[in-house]
Design a protein around this motif. Structure first.
Motif, mmCIF file in Angstrom:
data_model
loop_
_atom_site.group_PDB
_atom_site.id
_atom_site.type_symbol
_atom_site.label_atom_id
_atom_site.label_comp_id
_atom_site.label_asym_id
_atom_site.label_seq_id
_atom_site.Cartn_x
_atom_site.Cartn_y
_atom_site.Cartn_z
ATOM 1 N N ALA A 123 58.259 85.447 -14.379
ATOM 2 C CA ALA A 123 59.423 84.580 -14.270
ATOM 3 C C ALA A 123 59.060 83.103 -14.310
ATOM 4 N N ILE A 124 60.008 82.315 -14.802
ATOM 5 C CA ILE A 124 59.976 80.866 -14.658
ATOM 6 C C ILE A 124 61.284 80.446 -13.976
ATOM 7 N N LEU A 125 61.364 79.180 -13.585
ATOM 8 C CA LEU A 125 62.570 78.644 -12.966
ATOM 9 C C LEU A 125 63.386 77.862 -13.989
ATOM 10 N N GLY A 126 64.703 77.791 -13.756
ATOM 11 C CA GLY A 126 65.586 76.980 -14.576
ATOM 12 C C GLY A 126 66.090 75.781 -13.798
ATOM 13 N N ASN A 127 66.873 74.957 -14.452
ATOM 14 C CA ASN A 127 67.346 73.733 -13.800
ATOM 15 C C ASN A 127 68.196 74.023 -12.565
ATOM 16 N N HIS A 128 69.073 75.043 -12.634
ATOM 17 C CA HIS A 128 69.915 75.339 -11.476
ATOM 18 C C HIS A 128 69.101 75.860 -10.294
ATOM 19 N N ASP A 129 67.969 76.471 -10.557
ATOM 20 C CA ASP A 129 67.106 76.959 -9.479
ATOM 21 C C ASP A 129 66.435 75.806 -8.739
ATOM 22 N N TRP A 130 66.403 74.641 -9.364
ATOM 23 C CA TRP A 130 65.967 73.405 -8.707
ATOM 24 C C TRP A 130 67.157 72.648 -8.137
ATOM 25 N N TRP A 131 68.207 72.490 -8.916
ATOM 26 C CA TRP A 131 69.335 71.657 -8.494
ATOM 27 C C TRP A 131 69.998 72.182 -7.232
ATOM 28 N N ASP A 132 70.021 73.500 -7.057
ATOM 29 C CA ASP A 132 70.729 74.092 -5.916
ATOM 30 C C ASP A 132 69.871 74.191 -4.659
ATOM 31 N N ASP A 133 68.666 73.686 -4.703
ATOM 32 C CA ASP A 133 67.790 73.687 -3.528
ATOM 33 C C ASP A 133 67.656 72.245 -3.033
ATOM 34 N N LEU A 138 64.704 66.988 -2.306
ATOM 35 C CA LEU A 138 64.238 65.942 -1.400
ATOM 36 C C LEU A 138 62.729 65.747 -1.491
ATOM 37 N N THR A 139 61.993 66.852 -1.515
ATOM 38 C CA THR A 139 60.527 66.777 -1.486
ATOM 39 C C THR A 139 59.917 66.680 -2.875
ATOM 40 N N GLY A 140 60.668 67.148 -3.910
ATOM 41 C CA GLY A 140 60.109 67.171 -5.258
ATOM 42 C C GLY A 140 59.048 68.233 -5.434
ATOM 43 N N ARG A 141 59.118 69.287 -4.612
ATOM 44 C CA ARG A 141 58.105 70.349 -4.686
ATOM 45 C C ARG A 141 58.764 71.722 -4.777
ATOM 46 N N GLY A 142 58.123 72.605 -5.505
ATOM 47 C CA GLY A 142 58.577 73.983 -5.605
ATOM 48 C C GLY A 142 57.765 74.869 -4.681
ATOM 49 N N PRO A 143 57.955 76.169 -4.779
ATOM 50 C CA PRO A 143 58.623 76.884 -5.872
ATOM 51 C C PRO A 143 60.146 76.976 -5.754
ATOM 52 N N LEU A 183 64.557 67.657 -11.328
ATOM 53 C CA LEU A 183 64.985 66.718 -10.290
ATOM 54 C C LEU A 183 65.996 65.734 -10.852
ATOM 55 N N PHE A 184 67.157 65.672 -10.233
ATOM 56 C CA PHE A 184 68.191 64.789 -10.760
ATOM 57 C C PHE A 184 68.108 63.405 -10.125
ATOM 58 N N PRO A 185 68.649 62.391 -10.783
ATOM 59 C CA PRO A 185 68.607 61.036 -10.228
ATOM 60 C C PRO A 185 69.300 60.993 -8.871
ATOM 61 N N LYS A 190 65.481 57.797 -4.004
ATOM 62 C CA LYS A 190 64.812 56.718 -4.733
ATOM 63 C C LYS A 190 64.265 57.204 -6.077
ATOM 64 N N ARG A 191 65.115 57.967 -6.753
ATOM 65 C CA ARG A 191 64.745 58.499 -8.051
ATOM 66 C C ARG A 191 65.786 58.024 -9.058
#
Length: 319
Positions: A123-133, A138-143, A183-185, A190-191
């Motif tokens: 598996a890989i992650l998609g944008n929503h799997d990042w955006w919804d966490d 906040l941390t800019g870290r996965g998974p 990661l969204f602005p 501060k992104r």
């Protein structure tokens, strides 16, 4: 001259069509399931290395559109196809408001854990799997919590890494990128700009021999940067356009005259110079799955949900 009866009949058909098309797009097509197959031997892929990969893309799990019962059906159908390897291409969660209560990630991840193939599920992650966490934003870290649920279910997660496999004594590499829009602005964080977590060069640096490379990348536009060293890239993200009315896809207009929305695509544009890429332009092959779920709105029209089955080393050779 049109009679009154003919006029009323035509008007009735028009009204019925106007009503039935949205009803179909909301209540019928999102619940269909098809199998889309591709047979090809892309460049650098040996003709005698036959590999069947099932692609699971964009389920956007939620109730009622992709609830746990429907997900079990998708998993069972995928297993029945008997692929050699199963590739999950991201966007497991749904962000739209047209759903009931959210389904806990471990519940759907454990169902994915029932996927079965000789060379495993990856598996890989998609944008929503990042955006919804929110914590990951906040941390800019996965998974991310969704990636962790997959790991807990025993499914390897590829965040810019490559692994070597063998099939019938012949080797190939499976590589996977982290998401390109992770990661969204955010002024709070501060992104200022969108930030991807993908590292194409670092991922391909892990490929240490001449065996062919199969690359997983959620967003298909990365193909412009993928070197010809990669035999085939596979992506999701677009849902095949999600709405397709006689070739018109309003959600995904063409970029630079190119359409990376759906199907088998051969990219011939030049790419940025990287260590893995010669200066000569070489065609790169991409398959974009139509995916399973819906984003923004629970609507699909002209692009039914699909399991994508890719037969590599098949008789048909792609140019």
């Amino acid at each position: 001259m049109i009679s009154r009866r003919m006029f009323l009949k035509g008007l009735g058909c028009a009204v019925l069509g106007a009503i039935s098309a949205p009803a179909y797009a909301i209540g019928v097509e999102p619940f269909r399931l098809t199998v889309k197959e591709y047979r090809l031997t892309p460049p650098r892929w040996p003709k005698d290395l036959q590999l069947t990969a099932a692609l699971i893309a964009d389920p956007h799990i939620c109730d009622p559109w992709m609830n746990l019962e429907r997900l079990k059906f998708v998993v069972g159908r995928t297993n029945a196809l008997k692929p050699d390897i199963i590739l999950m291409l991201g966007d497991y969660v749904a962000s739209h408001k047209w759903q009931y209560d959210a389904i806990p990630p471990q519940e759907w991840a454990d169902i994915f854990g029932d996927l079965n193939a000789p060379l495993g599920t990856h598996a890989i992650l998609g944008n929503h799997d990042w955006w919804d966490d929110h914590e990951a934003q906040l941390t800019g870290r996965g998974p991310t919590k969704y990636g962790q649920a997959l790991l807990n279910a025993g499914i390897p997660l590829y965040q810019n890494r490559a692994e070597r496999f063998t099939k019938d004594g012949k080797a190939f590499w499976l590589a996977g990128l982290d998401d390109q829009l992770a990661l969204f602005p955010s002024r709070k964080r501060k992104r200022k700009y969108w930030r991807g977590m993908d590292d194409l060069t670092g991922t391909l640096d892990q490929v240490i021999d001449d065996a062919p490379v199969l690359l997983m990348a959620h967003e298909p536009d990365i193909i412009r940067k993928v070197p010809s060293r990669v035999s085939l890239s596979v992506s999701g993200h677009t849902h095949g356009g999600q709405i397709d009315v006689m070739g018109y896809k309003p959600a995904f207009p063409k970029k630079h005259g190119k359409d990376h929305i759906y199907g088998h695509i051969i990219e011939t544009e030049g790419t940025t110079l990287m260590r893995h890429l010669s200066l000569r332009t070489n065609p790169r092959h991409l398959i974009v799955s139509g995916g399973l779920g819906c984003s923004i709105l629970p609507v699909r029209f002209g692009v039914p949900p699909e399991i994508t089955l890719v037969h590599l080393g098949a008789a048909k050779t792609a140019s």
